[in-house]
Enzyme design. Structure first.
Site, PDB file in Angstrom:
ATOM      1  N   MET A 226     -12.733  -1.458  -3.418  1.00 37.21           N
ATOM      2  CA  MET A 226     -12.390  -1.078  -2.039  1.00 37.21           C
ATOM      3  C   MET A 226     -13.621  -1.276  -1.163  1.00 37.21           C
ATOM      4  O   MET A 226     -14.686  -0.712  -1.439  1.00 37.21           O
ATOM      5  CB  MET A 226     -11.954   0.392  -1.969  1.00 37.21           C
ATOM      6  CG  MET A 226     -10.602   0.695  -2.567  1.00 37.21           C
ATOM      7  SD  MET A 226      -9.225  -0.268  -1.889  1.00 37.21           S
ATOM      8  CE  MET A 226      -9.313   0.135  -0.141  1.00 37.21           C
TER       9      MET A 226
ATOM     10  N   ASP B 118     -10.460  -5.266  -0.993  1.00 34.10           N
ATOM     11  CA  ASP B 118      -9.468  -4.734  -0.050  1.00 34.10           C
ATOM     12  C   ASP B 118     -10.186  -3.917   1.021  1.00 34.10           C
ATOM     13  O   ASP B 118     -10.827  -2.912   0.709  1.00 34.10           O
ATOM     14  CB  ASP B 118      -8.480  -3.838  -0.832  1.00 34.10           C
ATOM     15  CG  ASP B 118      -7.332  -3.316   0.023  1.00 34.10           C
ATOM     16  OD1 ASP B 118      -7.278  -3.620   1.223  1.00 34.10           O
ATOM     17  OD2 ASP B 118      -6.487  -2.589  -0.551  1.00 34.10           O
TER      18      ASP B 118
ATOM     19  N   ASP C 251       0.833  -1.205   0.000  1.00 35.80           N
ATOM     20  CA  ASP C 251       0.000   0.000   0.000  1.00 35.80           C
ATOM     21  C   ASP C 251       0.864   1.250   0.000  1.00 35.80           C
ATOM     22  O   ASP C 251       1.599   1.505   0.952  1.00 35.80           O
ATOM     23  CB  ASP C 251      -0.898   0.008   1.251  1.00 35.80           C
ATOM     24  CG  ASP C 251      -2.011  -1.019   1.147  1.00 35.80           C
ATOM     25  OD1 ASP C 251      -2.780  -0.962   0.180  1.00 35.80           O
ATOM     26  OD2 ASP C 251      -2.078  -1.887   2.044  1.00 35.80           O
TER      27      ASP C 251
ATOM     28  N   GLY D  68      -6.851   4.310   3.219  1.00 37.61           N
ATOM     29  CA  GLY D  68      -6.022   5.181   4.051  1.00 37.61           C
ATOM     30  C   GLY D  68      -5.493   4.483   5.296  1.00 37.61           C
ATOM     31  O   GLY D  68      -4.401   4.799   5.753  1.00 37.61           O
ATOM     32  N   PHE D  69      -6.259   3.528   5.817  1.00 35.10           N
ATOM     33  CA  PHE D  69      -5.875   2.907   7.083  1.00 35.10           C
ATOM     34  C   PHE D  69      -6.261   1.436   7.097  1.00 35.10           C
ATOM     35  O   PHE D  69      -7.259   1.057   6.487  1.00 35.10           O
ATOM     36  CB  PHE D  69      -6.570   3.613   8.256  1.00 35.10           C
ATOM     37  CG  PHE D  69      -6.258   5.075   8.310  1.00 35.10           C
ATOM     38  CD1 PHE D  69      -5.076   5.533   8.882  1.00 35.10           C
ATOM     39  CD2 PHE D  69      -7.125   6.000   7.743  1.00 35.10           C
ATOM     40  CE1 PHE D  69      -4.768   6.889   8.886  1.00 35.10           C
ATOM     41  CE2 PHE D  69      -6.832   7.360   7.751  1.00 35.10           C
ATOM     42  CZ  PHE D  69      -5.641   7.804   8.324  1.00 35.10           C
TER      43      PHE D  69
HETATM   44  C1  DX5 Z   1      -6.393   0.446   3.085  1.00 26.20           C
HETATM   45  C2  DX5 Z   1      -5.419  -0.429   2.357  1.00 26.20           C
HETATM   46  C3  DX5 Z   1      -5.541  -1.846   2.713  1.00 26.20           C
HETATM   47  C4  DX5 Z   1      -5.299  -2.164   4.162  1.00 26.20           C
HETATM   48  C5  DX5 Z   1      -6.277  -3.224   4.498  1.00 26.20           C
HETATM   49  O1  DX5 Z   1      -6.388   1.700   2.564  1.00 26.20           O
HETATM   50  O2  DX5 Z   1      -5.566  -0.306   0.952  1.00 26.20           O
HETATM   51  O3  DX5 Z   1      -4.757  -2.688   1.869  1.00 26.20           O
HETATM   52  O4  DX5 Z   1      -4.000  -2.618   4.458  1.00 26.20           O
HETATM   53  O5  DX5 Z   1      -6.229  -3.458   5.862  1.00 26.20           O
HETATM   54  P1  DX5 Z   1      -7.341  -4.326   6.596  1.00 26.20           P
HETATM   55  O6  DX5 Z   1      -7.320  -5.693   5.953  1.00 26.20           O
HETATM   56  O7  DX5 Z   1      -6.884  -4.322   8.006  1.00 26.20           O
HETATM   57  O8  DX5 Z   1      -8.661  -3.633   6.387  1.00 26.20           O
HETATM   58 ZN    ZN Z   2      -4.545  -1.853  -0.313  1.00 26.62          ZN
END
Ligand code: DX5
Ligand code: ZN
Length: 226
Positions: free
Chosen positions: A140, A176, A38, A145-146
């Protein structure tokens, strides 16, 4: 249900960054299919991770494909750097710029697989005119972001729409955000074959837990309804 191979892509966003190389080696040994990387810029998303220099250094740790999720805008200037840093799949956001078609051509011109991600507020229909220009479609299921956010339930309907748009094309469907063994089956039933998992693999950062956690997601994703 998809007939494409199930792939589990642990996200190193939830790795212990002070031991990043060991954390990548650990998920490789634990059965990860892809390494999900990421990249965040503090502009397109409200968080910053790292860039191609750090990515290139962990690229040496594993031979597994690097699934690089670029949450950056503008993105075109950076594609070449991430290609050279060892990306195998480069996924950009449909929302990241006005010239998505050009961006996808640039990724393929680097000899890499081209992916497009859509945020929760972006309709699948935004991809109708570039569907023949991609190798991977990423829905998504959280706002990017997190790590550690809760799966947005409406994503299931959206995944079904994405699967319908893909039809018989040779395109992977990835999800994701908030993926756990508890929701992987419903997500697979809707058509996903590539599962990103951050906190549900790396949470606690205990390498002895990674293999059973990856296996649990794979098992759930592979279970067909009776
Ligand atoms: C979020 C990222 C993800 C993140 C997913 O913006 O794109 O790839 O790492 O984390 P989890 O699986 O904890 O939601
Ligand atoms: Zn991601």
């Amino acid at each position: 249900m998809t007939n494409r191979p199930i792939r589990i892509a642990p996200s190193i966003l939830s790795a212990d960054f002070s031991r990043l190389g060991e954390e990548v080696a650990a998920i490789d040994a634990a059965g990860a299919d892809y390494i999900h990387v990421d990249i965040m810029d503090g502009h397109f998303v409200p968080n910053i991770t790292f860039g191609p220099v750090v990515m290139a250094s962990v690229r040496k740790i594993t031979k597994k494909p690097f699934d690089v999720h670029l949450m950056i805008s503008p993105v075109d200037y950076s594609i070449s750097a991430f290609a050279k840093a060892g990306a195998d799949i480069i996924t950009v956001h449909a929302e990241a710029g006005p010239h998505l078609h050009r961006t996808l051509q640039a990724i393929r011109a680097e000899g890499k697989k081209a992916g497009v991600a859509i945020n929760p507020a972006t309709p699948v229909s935004a991809l109708e005119n570039i569907i023949d220009d991609i190798d991977l479609l990423l829905v998504m299921s959280v706002n990017p972001g997190f790590g550690g956010q809760t799966f947005i339930a409406q994503s299931i309907a959206k995944i079904r729409q994405a699967k319908a748009l893909i039809g018989s094309r040779n395109i992977d469907l990835e999800v994701d955000g908030g993926i756990t063994p508890g929701n992987a089956r419903a997500v697979a039933e809707a058509g996903v074959n590539v599962f990103v998992a951050g906190s549900s693999v790396y949470g606690g950062n205990d390498p002895t837990t990674y293999a059973p956690r990856i296996a649990a997601i794979r098992q759930a994703a592979s279970t067909r309804l009776a």
